[in-house]
Enzyme design. Structure first.
Site, PDB file in Angstrom:
ATOM      1  N   GLY A  28       0.841  -1.205   0.000  1.00 10.91           N
ATOM      2  CA  GLY A  28       0.000   0.000   0.000  1.00 10.91           C
ATOM      3  C   GLY A  28       0.864   1.237   0.000  1.00 10.91           C
ATOM      4  N   ALA A  29       1.999   1.144  -0.709  1.00  4.71           N
ATOM      5  CA  ALA A  29       3.062   2.141  -0.569  1.00  4.71           C
ATOM      6  C   ALA A  29       2.737   3.487  -1.192  1.00  4.71           C
ATOM      7  CB  ALA A  29       4.365   1.592  -1.168  1.00  4.71           C
ATOM      8  N   GLY A  31      -0.158   4.901  -0.619  1.00  3.99           N
ATOM      9  CA  GLY A  31      -1.210   5.446   0.231  1.00  3.99           C
ATOM     10  C   GLY A  31      -0.700   6.446   1.242  1.00  3.99           C
ATOM     11  N   ILE A  33      -0.806   6.473   4.658  1.00  7.83           N
ATOM     12  CA  ILE A  33      -0.030   5.993   5.814  1.00  7.83           C
ATOM     13  C   ILE A  33       1.421   5.785   5.403  1.00  7.83           C
ATOM     14  CG2 ILE A  33       0.327   4.065   7.409  1.00  7.83           C
ATOM     15  CD1 ILE A  33      -2.687   3.758   7.582  1.00  7.83           C
ATOM     16  N   ASP A  59       2.440  -1.877  -4.577  1.00  9.21           N
ATOM     17  CA  ASP A  59       1.056  -1.403  -4.650  1.00  9.21           C
ATOM     18  C   ASP A  59       0.410  -2.000  -5.890  1.00  9.21           C
ATOM     19  OD1 ASP A  59      -1.339   0.112  -4.117  1.00  9.21           O
ATOM     20  OD2 ASP A  59      -0.092   1.577  -3.062  1.00  9.21           O
ATOM     21  N   ASN A 122     -10.457  -9.300   1.978  1.00 10.14           N
ATOM     22  CA  ASN A 122      -9.136  -9.252   2.605  1.00 10.14           C
ATOM     23  C   ASN A 122      -8.503 -10.625   2.775  1.00 10.14           C
ATOM     24  OD1 ASN A 122      -8.218  -6.448   3.249  1.00 10.14           O
ATOM     25  ND2 ASN A 122     -10.301  -6.339   4.031  1.00 10.14           N
ATOM     26  N   GLY A 147      -3.042  -3.325   7.749  1.00  5.53           N
ATOM     27  CA  GLY A 147      -4.321  -3.226   7.044  1.00  5.53           C
ATOM     28  C   GLY A 147      -5.442  -3.939   7.777  1.00  5.53           C
ATOM     29  N   ASP A 176      -3.374   2.091  19.283  1.00  2.56           N
ATOM     30  CA  ASP A 176      -4.324   2.112  20.391  1.00  2.56           C
ATOM     31  C   ASP A 176      -3.596   2.273  21.725  1.00  2.56           C
ATOM     32  OD1 ASP A 176      -6.510   1.346  18.516  1.00  2.56           O
ATOM     33  OD2 ASP A 176      -5.381  -0.525  18.446  1.00  2.56           O
ATOM     34  N   HIS A 204      -8.110  -5.076  17.198  1.00  4.08           N
ATOM     35  CA  HIS A 204      -8.005  -3.672  16.781  1.00  4.08           C
ATOM     36  C   HIS A 204      -9.343  -3.284  16.155  1.00  4.08           C
ATOM     37  CE1 HIS A 204      -6.518   0.101  15.317  1.00  4.08           C
ATOM     38  NE2 HIS A 204      -6.785  -0.235  14.070  1.00  4.08           N
TER      39      HIS A 204
END
Length: 350
Positions: A28-29, A31, A33, A59, A122, A147, A176, A204
């Site tokens: 997800g490079a 994106g 984050i 990605d 997923n 993710g 968290d 999470h």
């Protein structure tokens, strides 16, 4: 004497210069984050100031033009530890010979999507990535799943890479943990590093249980329990818990985007602790494989526990006293994870 010191300095510098680069994958490079994360990794904040890095950026194909821009920016930072940047949409390139894998990319929940549909999408992604880890990565690779749904995605990835130890897989609950620590610190009026040993139990998700029963607060030089320092049990058992549980949603509501800066910081904290260990007497929260723990958490889940880390190996902090209030919260989040796991395994065909 000066000559000897100079020679020793040169030896150290030469050894540093000759250190083998490690290969670090971020998925997800392209994106947001990853955009907040990559600079910190590349400049040495995670794996050490003397550790050269090869960054592998994976990605999906439509994001490759964006990824090219990220690569240009990393090059333009002129970071001495960054030896190579490899953008790719191919798993055989992305997962080859990895030392660390940070799996950020996942299918986000879209409007009208049922939770089982999200899990199904997923499962396919993390089954593929687990199989790629199995086939191409080092067996010593440390895998962090970010993710969402992170715990169950992590479990699927680990099951799809059977020759890599399950202990090498973890999922991110450090965000968290950091949120809980910060909330207590603000309430007491101390810096966040004056609060230690909060715990995030479980998933999470909004069922997670932020627990302060074993926390310690350094209140102006005096160490005291979290409950005594806060001195407001109704807040600790009420608004504190819901604030931490729902913080991600609150950030999205405020900025119309998910938590990127704080998530990237938590990823760095998590991986740095794996690499260098936790301070003596302190623990952190990580989603890790549940097997034979002392808290009655079902086996074969990725469940967030308090852990101590040494020599790149985590160990659950066992034997903490658990009251009835905590037990109910811990069981509820475990039940959600069991349901997620069982649903995901039907999609996996297990």
């Amino acid at each position: 004497m000066l000559t000897l010191l100079s020679a020793m300095y040169l030896v150290v510098r030469t050894a540093s210069a000759q250190a083998e680069p490690i290969r670090v994958l971020v998925t997800g490079a392209a994106g947001q984050i990853a955009y907040s994360l990559l600079y910190s990794i590349a400049k040495g904040d995670v794996f050490g100031k003397d550790q050269p890095i090869i960054l592998v950026l994976l990605d999906i194909t439509p994001m490759l033009p964006v990824l090219d821009g990220v690569v240009m920016e990393l090059q333009d930072c002129a970071l001495p530890l960054l030896r190579e940047v490899i953008p790719t949409d191919k798993v055989e390139v992305g997962f080859k010979d990895l030392d660390a894998a940070i799996l950020v990319g996942s299918m986000p929940r879209k409007e009208g999507m049922e939770r089982k549909d999200l899990l199904n999408a997923n499962v396919a992604i993390f089954k593929t990535q687990g199989e790629a880890l199995e086939k191409y990565a080092k067996k010593t690779v440390k895998v962090l799943v970010v993710g969402n749904p992170a715990n169950t995605n992590c479990l699927i990835a680990s099951k799809s890479a059977p020759s890599i130890p399950k202990e090498n897989f973890s999922c991110l609950t450090r965000l968290d943990h950091n949120r809980a620590r910060s909330q207590v610190a603000m309430r007491v009026g101390v810096p966040s590093d004056s609060v230690k040993n909060v715990i995030i139990w479980g998933n999470h998700s909004s069922t997670q249980y932020p627990d302060v029963h074993h926390a310690i607060v350094n209140h102006h030089g005096k160490e005291m329990s979290g409950f005594d320092a806060v001195n407001d049990e109704s807040w600790l058992k009420g608004d504190f818990i819901t604030t931490v549980q729902q913080r991600g949603a609150a950030v999205i509501k405020a900025r119309k985007l998910s938590s990127a800066m704080s998530a990237a910081k938590a990823i760095c904290d998590h991986m740095r602790d794996i690499w260098f260990g936790t301070p003596d007497g302190e623990w952190v929260s990580m989603g890790v494989y549940s097997t034979g723990n002392s808290y009655g958490v079902p086996n074969d889940l990725m469940y967030s526990f308090p852990v101590m880390i040494k020599n790149k190996t985590w160990k659950v902090v066992d034997g903490l006293s658990i009251n009835d209030f905590s037990r109910g919260k811990m069981d509820a989040t475990a039940a959600e994870l069991v349901d997620e796991r069982d649903t995901a395994l039907t999609f996996l065909g297990a």
